[in-house]
Design a protein around this motif. Structure first.
Motif, PDB file in Angstrom:
ATOM      1  N   THR A 124      31.265  24.800  79.275  1.00  0.00           N
ATOM      2  CA  THR A 124      31.965  24.962  80.549  1.00  0.00           C
ATOM      3  C   THR A 124      31.053  25.660  81.538  1.00  0.00           C
ATOM      4  N   ARG A 125      31.018  25.139  82.769  1.00  0.00           N
ATOM      5  CA  ARG A 125      30.256  25.757  83.844  1.00  0.00           C
ATOM      6  C   ARG A 125      30.976  25.488  85.155  1.00  0.00           C
ATOM      7  N   ASN A 126      31.227  26.530  85.916  1.00  0.00           N
ATOM      8  CA  ASN A 126      31.860  26.434  87.240  1.00  0.00           C
ATOM      9  C   ASN A 126      33.157  25.637  87.216  1.00  0.00           C
ATOM     10  N   GLY A 127      33.979  25.865  86.215  1.00  0.00           N
ATOM     11  CA  GLY A 127      35.277  25.213  86.150  1.00  0.00           C
ATOM     12  C   GLY A 127      35.263  23.777  85.655  1.00  0.00           C
ATOM     13  N   MET A 128      34.093  23.285  85.228  1.00  0.00           N
ATOM     14  CA  MET A 128      33.972  21.916  84.724  1.00  0.00           C
ATOM     15  C   MET A 128      33.540  21.951  83.254  1.00  0.00           C
ATOM     16  N   ILE A 129      33.935  20.928  82.508  1.00  0.00           N
ATOM     17  CA  ILE A 129      33.507  20.785  81.112  1.00  0.00           C
ATOM     18  C   ILE A 129      32.466  19.680  81.069  1.00  0.00           C
ATOM     19  N   TYR A 130      31.315  19.964  80.433  1.00  0.00           N
ATOM     20  CA  TYR A 130      30.208  19.022  80.344  1.00  0.00           C
ATOM     21  C   TYR A 130      29.876  18.750  78.877  1.00  0.00           C
TER      22      TYR A 130
ATOM     23  N   LYS B 169      46.620  23.310  76.213  1.00  0.00           N
ATOM     24  CA  LYS B 169      45.979  22.168  76.874  1.00  0.00           C
ATOM     25  C   LYS B 169      45.313  21.273  75.827  1.00  0.00           C
ATOM     26  N   PRO B 170      45.173  19.966  76.132  1.00  0.00           N
ATOM     27  CA  PRO B 170      44.406  19.093  75.217  1.00  0.00           C
ATOM     28  C   PRO B 170      42.950  19.553  75.162  1.00  0.00           C
ATOM     29  N   THR B 171      42.262  19.211  74.083  1.00  0.00           N
ATOM     30  CA  THR B 171      40.878  19.640  73.880  1.00  0.00           C
ATOM     31  C   THR B 171      39.937  18.459  74.081  1.00  0.00           C
ATOM     32  N   LEU B 172      38.891  18.674  74.890  1.00  0.00           N
ATOM     33  CA  LEU B 172      37.826  17.678  75.076  1.00  0.00           C
ATOM     34  C   LEU B 172      36.689  18.021  74.135  1.00  0.00           C
TER      35      LEU B 172
ATOM     36  N   TYR C 299      41.791  20.951  80.476  1.00  0.00           N
ATOM     37  CA  TYR C 299      41.392  20.776  79.080  1.00  0.00           C
ATOM     38  C   TYR C 299      40.756  22.055  78.536  1.00  0.00           C
ATOM     39  N   GLU C 300      40.795  22.189  77.230  1.00  0.00           N
ATOM     40  CA  GLU C 300      40.024  23.207  76.517  1.00  0.00           C
ATOM     41  C   GLU C 300      38.689  22.576  76.134  1.00  0.00           C
ATOM     42  N   ALA C 301      37.610  23.352  76.134  1.00  0.00           N
ATOM     43  CA  ALA C 301      36.296  22.851  75.714  1.00  0.00           C
ATOM     44  C   ALA C 301      36.201  22.919  74.195  1.00  0.00           C
ATOM     45  N   GLY C 302      35.801  21.818  73.578  1.00  0.00           N
ATOM     46  CA  GLY C 302      35.678  21.759  72.123  1.00  0.00           C
ATOM     47  C   GLY C 302      34.226  21.599  71.693  1.00  0.00           C
ATOM     48  N   ARG C 303      34.032  21.113  70.445  1.00  0.00           N
ATOM     49  CA  ARG C 303      32.698  20.897  69.902  1.00  0.00           C
ATOM     50  C   ARG C 303      31.899  19.954  70.790  1.00  0.00           C
ATOM     51  N   GLY C 304      30.614  20.245  70.955  1.00  0.00           N
ATOM     52  CA  GLY C 304      29.728  19.358  71.695  1.00  0.00           C
ATOM     53  C   GLY C 304      29.903  19.422  73.196  1.00  0.00           C
TER      54      GLY C 304
ATOM     55  N   GLY D  83      35.507  16.702  82.423  1.00  0.00           N
ATOM     56  CA  GLY D  83      36.818  17.039  82.970  1.00  0.00           C
ATOM     57  C   GLY D  83      36.862  18.452  83.502  1.00  0.00           C
ATOM     58  N   LEU D  84      38.026  18.842  83.996  1.00  0.00           N
ATOM     59  CA  LEU D  84      38.225  20.180  84.553  1.00  0.00           C
ATOM     60  C   LEU D  84      38.686  21.141  83.468  1.00  0.00           C
ATOM     61  N   SER D  85      38.186  22.367  83.508  1.00  0.00           N
ATOM     62  CA  SER D  85      38.591  23.359  82.512  1.00  0.00           C
ATOM     63  C   SER D  85      40.035  23.815  82.730  1.00  0.00           C
TER      64      SER D  85
END
Length: 195
Positions: free
Chosen positions: A28-34, A57-60, A20-25, A15-17
C-alpha cells in the motif's frame, strides 16, 4: 478479460485501500494497493464476523501460479525491466514470455548493435533505454551461461513504459522520444510501436 483472470506486473495499481485490504504479493502506498510481484490478481471475499458488528473489507492479493511458468526460447517475445547499462549493452530481467509470467526473472542482454535494424553505428545506449524502463524485445540467442541475447530491431519492440526524472509516467511522441505530460520535458528512448 473474459475469463476473469488478470495477470499483473510489479507496480501495477490494483485498487483503493479504502475498499480492500492488502494481502500477499501487494503493498500500500498513498491510499492505493499495488502488486509487488508478477502473478495473478485475486480478490478474496470478506468474512462476516459474529463478534464484531462491522463487516471486513475484501482482500486483494497476487498469487504466483505453480501450474504454468515460462521459459524463454529463441524467437519468443518477452517483457523485460532494464536493470543496468553500459555504453555497449543493457542488462535486463526477463519478467514475461509472451503473456505468461516467469516464475523467476531470467537475465538478458540487449547489445547496442541489436537495438535498431538500420544505422547500427549511430545508436547510443543512453538514447535508447534507461534503468527501470520496461521494454518489449525478442530473444535472438541463448547467449552465454548467464544471459539470453535480446533484440529490439522490430518496430513493435522497444520501451513500452518509462518514468521521467521527475517520476512521472512518460508517453511516446515519436519512435525515438518520450515526453513527461506534466513537465513537458522530453527524453530520448527507442519506443515500441503502440498497437
Amino acid at each position: 478479460m473474459s475469463s476473469g483472470v488478470e495477470t499483473v506486473t510489479p507496480g501495477r495499481r490494483l485498487g483503493l485501500s479504502e475498499e480492500y485490504e492488502a494481502g500477499r504479493g501487494t503493498y500500500t502506498r498513498n491510499g492505493m494497493i499495488y502488486s509487488s510481484i508478477l502473478g495473478t490478481k485475486v480478490v478474496e471475499k470478506a468474512e462476516i464476523s459474529k463478534e464484531v458488528d462491522s463487516q471486513r473489507k475484501p482482500t486483494l492479493l497476487v498469487e504466483r501460479s505453480n501450474a504454468k511458468f515460462a521459459i524463454p526460447v529463441i524467437g519468443s517475445e518477452v517483457l523485460c525491466r532494464v536493470v543496468r547499462m553500459n555504453p555497449r549493452a543493457a542488462s535486463v530481467a526477463i519478467m514475461m514470455v509472451g503473456s505468461t509470467p516467469c516464475q523467476e526473472d531470467f537475465q538478458g542482454v540487449v547489445r547496442v548493435q541489436d537495438i535498431r535494424a538500420t544505422e547500427k553505428d549511430l545508436v547510443q545506449m543512453i538514447n535508447s533505454f534507461r534503468p527501470g524502463d520496461i521494454i518489449r524485445a525478442e530473444i535472438i540467442s541463448l547467449g552465454d551461461q548467464r544471459s539470453y541475447y535480446l533484440a529490439t530491431t522490430k518496430n513493435e519492440h522497444g520501451v513500452i513504459f518509462a518514468q521521467s526524472a521527475a517520476g512521472n509516467t512518460m508517453v511516446p511522441i515519436s519512435w525515438e522520444e518520450m515526453q513527461d505530460p506534466k513537465t513537458k520535458d522530453t527524453e530520448k528512448r527507442k519506443c515500441a510501436k503502440t498497437f
